[in-house]
Design an enzyme around this catalytic site. Structure first.
Site, PDB file in Angstrom:
ATOM      1  N   SER A   1     -31.748 -42.204 -50.820  1.00 21.86           N
ATOM      2  CA  SER A   1     -30.161 -41.908 -50.357  1.00 21.86           C
ATOM      3  C   SER A   1     -29.605 -43.258 -50.521  1.00 21.86           C
ATOM      4  CB  SER A   1     -30.000 -41.219 -49.053  1.00 21.86           C
ATOM      5  OG  SER A   1     -30.925 -41.898 -48.031  1.00 21.86           O
TER       6      SER A   1
ATOM      7  N   ASP B   1     -25.214 -39.944 -50.010  1.00 18.77           N
ATOM      8  CA  ASP B   1     -24.585 -39.271 -48.912  1.00 18.77           C
ATOM      9  C   ASP B   1     -23.074 -39.693 -48.530  1.00 18.77           C
ATOM     10  OD1 ASP B   1     -26.697 -37.954 -47.624  1.00 18.77           O
ATOM     11  OD2 ASP B   1     -27.836 -39.868 -47.422  1.00 18.77           O
TER      12      ASP B   1
ATOM     13  N   HIS C   1     -29.617 -39.915 -54.216  1.00 18.04           N
ATOM     14  CA  HIS C   1     -28.896 -38.898 -53.404  1.00 18.04           C
ATOM     15  C   HIS C   1     -27.659 -39.800 -52.628  1.00 18.04           C
ATOM     16  CE1 HIS C   1     -28.972 -35.591 -50.245  1.00 18.04           C
ATOM     17  NE2 HIS C   1     -28.607 -36.437 -49.509  1.00 18.04           N
TER      18      HIS C   1
ATOM     19  N   ASP D   1     -34.499 -33.382 -46.597  1.00 18.46           N
ATOM     20  CA  ASP D   1     -33.394 -34.511 -46.563  1.00 18.46           C
ATOM     21  C   ASP D   1     -33.518 -35.023 -44.815  1.00 18.46           C
ATOM     22  OD1 ASP D   1     -31.553 -36.620 -46.437  1.00 18.46           O
ATOM     23  OD2 ASP D   1     -29.865 -35.492 -46.871  1.00 18.46           O
TER      24      ASP D   1
ATOM     25  N   MET E   1     -19.899 -38.763 -46.286  1.00 12.50           N
ATOM     26  CA  MET E   1     -19.501 -38.395 -44.977  1.00 12.50           C
ATOM     27  C   MET E   1     -18.055 -38.803 -44.452  1.00 12.50           C
ATOM     28  SD  MET E   1     -22.854 -39.719 -42.649  1.00 12.50           S
ATOM     29  CE  MET E   1     -24.352 -39.929 -43.518  1.00 12.50           C
TER      30      MET E   1
ATOM     31  N   HIS F   1     -24.597 -35.285 -51.678  1.00 11.01           N
ATOM     32  CA  HIS F   1     -24.520 -34.461 -50.545  1.00 11.01           C
ATOM     33  C   HIS F   1     -23.321 -34.417 -49.790  1.00 11.01           C
ATOM     34  CE1 HIS F   1     -26.796 -33.886 -46.197  1.00 11.01           C
ATOM     35  NE2 HIS F   1     -25.858 -32.818 -46.614  1.00 11.01           N
TER      36      HIS F   1
ATOM     37  N   MET G   1     -32.122 -29.587 -43.973  1.00  5.63           N
ATOM     38  CA  MET G   1     -31.629 -30.708 -43.468  1.00  5.63           C
ATOM     39  C   MET G   1     -32.789 -30.839 -42.333  1.00  5.63           C
ATOM     40  SD  MET G   1     -29.305 -32.475 -44.577  1.00  5.63           S
ATOM     41  CE  MET G   1     -29.467 -33.787 -43.398  1.00  5.63           C
TER      42      MET G   1
ATOM     43  N   MET H   1     -21.020 -33.958 -46.984  1.00  2.00           N
ATOM     44  CA  MET H   1     -21.093 -33.865 -45.352  1.00  2.00           C
ATOM     45  C   MET H   1     -19.332 -33.970 -45.014  1.00  2.00           C
ATOM     46  SD  MET H   1     -24.585 -35.713 -44.264  1.00  2.00           S
ATOM     47  CE  MET H   1     -24.547 -36.815 -45.585  1.00  2.00           C
TER      48      MET H   1
HETATM   49  C1  DX5 Z   1     -28.388 -37.686 -42.986  1.00  2.00           C
HETATM   50  C2  DX5 Z   1     -28.410 -38.086 -44.452  1.00  2.00           C
HETATM   51  C3  DX5 Z   1     -29.724 -38.277 -45.212  1.00  2.00           C
HETATM   52  C4  DX5 Z   1     -30.385 -39.649 -44.684  1.00  2.00           C
HETATM   53  C5  DX5 Z   1     -31.776 -39.928 -45.003  1.00  2.00           C
HETATM   54  O1  DX5 Z   1     -27.199 -37.565 -42.495  1.00  2.00           O
HETATM   55  O2  DX5 Z   1     -28.033 -36.527 -45.027  1.00  2.00           O
HETATM   56  O3  DX5 Z   1     -29.881 -38.335 -46.476  1.00  2.00           O
HETATM   57  O4  DX5 Z   1     -29.495 -40.782 -44.881  1.00  2.00           O
HETATM   58  O5  DX5 Z   1     -32.034 -40.972 -44.526  1.00  2.00           O
HETATM   59  P1  DX5 Z   1     -33.511 -41.282 -43.583  1.00  2.00           P
HETATM   60  O6  DX5 Z   1     -34.590 -40.837 -44.618  1.00  2.00           O
HETATM   61  O7  DX5 Z   1     -33.406 -42.359 -42.947  1.00  2.00           O
HETATM   62  O8  DX5 Z   1     -33.668 -39.780 -42.522  1.00  2.00           O
HETATM   63 ZN    ZN Z   2     -28.312 -36.646 -47.373  1.00  2.00          ZN
END
Ligand code: DX5
Ligand code: ZN
Length: 220
Positions: free
Chosen positions: A9, A36, A34, A179, A38, A67, A141, A69
């Site tokens: 990620s 992330d 991946h 994840d 947010m 992903h 998740m 969020m």
């Molecule tokens: C959580 C994210 C994950 C996260 C994974 O909000 O969607 O992708 O960053 O990181 P680790 O493996 O450190 O939990």
């Molecule tokens: Zn993620």
């Protein structure tokens, strides 16, 4: 068992290091990146957006697994498809209702990206069963969305096993992606129970030997 895909990620890499980090992940034989995303609304933190995803698409050949969020994902999926996403995962909880979610899954299909759906750890898996025939990826998740570095929630194993069985019984072919909180110690359990794609943030970013960690996560 077919090959497990490793999707490091973007979180927790700082933005200033991200391009270099991604290039290294590619050399270290990661399968997907991946991303992330947010927005500071659906989850507290704000990370990368479509501008960064678009930039990354020019720097790496790795398929970009976005992903989302974010609140109102229905308004955002087109811009991430345009930015070069290979797959986009939206959160069930981010939608106002069933029709909005259905329309968005259809829209993603027409945009030519792989269609992903996810739920937060506290959401009942029964809520999403009817959507599984429409998706390519279901993202379990195993931590609360919002930050990397949290501990793996053990209940997720029950969900993965359930999804694996449900997929078989209903002759579906979505991939199970997991994840959050995955590391060299617990990955065997996660893969053994049915995961196809492993997302890992801290385990890879903080490793002294990232290539070796990626290879160990693959459980070969
Ligand atoms: C959580 C994210 C994950 C996260 C994974 O909000 O969607 O992708 O960053 O990181 P680790 O493996 O450190 O939990
Ligand atoms: Zn993620």
């Amino acid at each position: 068992m077919s090959k497990v895909l490793i999707a490091p990620s973007t979180d927790p890499s700082p933005l200033s290091e991200l391009t270099e980090y991604v290039k290294e992940l590619e050399r270290d034989k990661a399968d997907w990146l991946h991303c992330d995303v947010m927005d500071g609304v659906f989850v507290e933190r704000k990370t990368i957006d479509e501008v960064v995803v678009s930039l990354l698409s020019t720097k790496t050949q790795l398929p970009l697994d976005v992903h989302l969020m974010v609140a109102n994902p229905q308004d955002k999926v087109a811009s991430y498809a345009k930015a070069g996403a290979h797959s986009i995962t939206v959160h069930y909880e981010a939608f106002g209702g069933k029709m909005q979610l259905l329309n968005t899954l259809h829209k993603m299909r027409t945009l030519g990206v792989k269609v992903g759906l996810s739920i937060k750890p506290g959401t009942d898996i029964e809520c999403i069963l009817r959507y599984l025939p429409l998706v390519d990826i279901f993202l379990v998740m195993s931590v609360e969305p919002g930050k990397s570095g949290q501990s793996f929630i053990k209940d997720s194993l029950t969900k993965i096993a359930f999804l694996q069985k449900y997929r078989e019984e209903n002759k579906l072919d979505f991939l199970i992606e997991v994840d959050g909180g995955i590391n060299e110690k617990n990955v065997n359990m996660v893969v053994g129970i049915g995961a196809d794609i492993i997302v890992a943030g801290s385990a890879i970013y903080n490793s002294d030997n990232r290539a070796q960690t990626i290879s160990k996560l693959r459980c070969e």
